[in-house]
Design a protein around this motif. Structure first.
Motif, mmCIF file in Angstrom:
data_model
loop_
_atom_site.group_PDB
_atom_site.id
_atom_site.type_symbol
_atom_site.label_atom_id
_atom_site.label_comp_id
_atom_site.label_asym_id
_atom_site.label_seq_id
_atom_site.Cartn_x
_atom_site.Cartn_y
_atom_site.Cartn_z
ATOM 1 N N TRP A 1 -24.640 -49.314 2.133
ATOM 2 C CA TRP A 1 -24.316 -50.714 2.728
ATOM 3 C C TRP A 1 -25.582 -50.894 3.566
ATOM 4 C CZ3 TRP A 1 -20.586 -47.521 1.454
ATOM 5 C CH2 TRP A 1 -19.455 -48.059 0.758
ATOM 6 N N VAL B 1 -20.821 -55.743 0.832
ATOM 7 C CA VAL B 1 -20.397 -55.048 -0.220
ATOM 8 C C VAL B 1 -21.549 -53.809 -0.560
ATOM 9 C CG1 VAL B 1 -19.103 -56.730 -1.429
ATOM 10 C CG2 VAL B 1 -21.658 -56.788 -1.824
ATOM 11 N N PRO B 2 -21.178 -52.787 -1.282
ATOM 12 C CA PRO B 2 -22.433 -51.854 -1.465
ATOM 13 C C PRO B 2 -23.280 -51.928 -2.822
ATOM 14 C CG PRO B 2 -20.041 -51.040 -2.370
ATOM 15 C CD PRO B 2 -19.983 -52.442 -1.948
ATOM 16 N N ASP C 1 -16.325 -50.741 -4.152
ATOM 17 C CA ASP C 1 -16.334 -50.214 -3.073
ATOM 18 C C ASP C 1 -15.130 -49.269 -2.733
ATOM 19 O OD1 ASP C 1 -15.548 -49.548 -0.268
ATOM 20 O OD2 ASP C 1 -16.178 -51.384 0.396
#
Length: 280
Positions: free
Chosen positions: A44, A50-51, A150
């Protein structure tokens, strides 16, 4: 003093964050496999909610793909405090943009496509954060849509006998005592009502579709005018985490009146974070 985990999550947005994953990840582009690795990180960037997947450079080399460093750019100014999965090019930590060549091998003048970003932080071990939207992704043997999953988020879908009434400009659009309450980490609670409890005769399909990484591809409904545009949505073919939402409709509490046991829902999602027409 006790730690409020919700507040702590938002305070952490200013940091570059990572977590390890043991999943096998494969990334393809135009039908060609570029990455196959079990050595990825979820990353992140600061302000991101959100990753993205970050993969080691040798994951490309194993498939005969050469990474090319592009000129570094200045960090952007004036960004909002929270960034969603869009606009990957807006990087919020120091690093180097990375490209792959898709033209002919001897085409030195062009053919470069920017696909990722290598943060300077040594804890990433030189891994390249990839632009999710430019690849077709598979975790183990299951396709992934929307954005990387995630591991610290979840969805609870709970039956409820609370009295839910949805109305717009004085017209009741839906009423139910058998709604499904959907609780998603850090997001407002959404109420999904059975189709039989919705005035579907007052709603018409729109051309808008969005994708949720956990629930699937959503279709939208409206009242046929600007006031009620894209006021509701449903999942025709939900993913595993949300399979119970099939044949249920949810309404934006930000765009109409949603009463739960007589109390109007407030708060919700800022306009900037809501899906735009035609977005994916």
């Amino acid at each position: 003093m006790a730690l409020d985990l919700h507040d702590q999550w938002f305070r952490g947005l200013s940091e570059l964050r990572l977590t390890r994953t043991t999943k096998r990840l494969r990334a393809s582009r135009h039908g060609h496999l570029l990455v196959d690795t079990t050595d990825a990180l979820l990353v992140w960037e600061p302000r991101r909610v959100v990753p993205e997947y970050a993969v080691p450079p040798d994951a490309f080399a194993a498939n005969g793909i050469e990474l090319v460093d592009l000129p570094r750019r200045e960090l952007p100014d004036g960004l909002p405090p929270v960034l969603g999965p869009l606009h990957f090019e807006l990087h919020t930590c120091p690093g180097t943009p990375v490209a792959v060549r898709e033209g002919a091998p001897d085409d030195d003048a062009g053919g470069l496509v920017e696909v990722g970003f290598r943060p300077d932080d040594p804890d990433l071990g030189g891994r390249v954060v990839l632009d999710f939207a430019l690849f077709d992704w598979v975790e183990e043997d299951q396709p992934v849509m929307g954005h990387a999953h995630d591991p610290w988020k979840r969805i609870d879908v709970l039956r409820s006998d609370r009295h839910v009434v949805v109305s717009l400009a004085g017209t009741v659009l839906a009423e139910s005592r058998r709604a499904l309450a959907v609780y998603e980490t850090a997001l407002p609670t959404r109420w999904y009502l059975p189709v039989d409890d919705v005035r579907m005769d007052l709603l018409t399909p729109s051309q808008t579709h969005t994708v949720c990484a956990y629930k699937g591809r959503a279709s939208y409904l409206g009242t046929g005018d600007d006031v009620g545009a894209d006021i509701a949505w449903f999942y025709p073919d939900p993913l595993d985490d949300a399979v119970r939402l099939q044949d249920h409709v949810a309404f934006w509490s930000e765009r109409c009146e949603v009463l739960v046991d007589g109390e109007r829902l407030t708060g919700g999602m800022p306009d900037a974070e809501r899906p735009a027409a035609g977005s994916l």
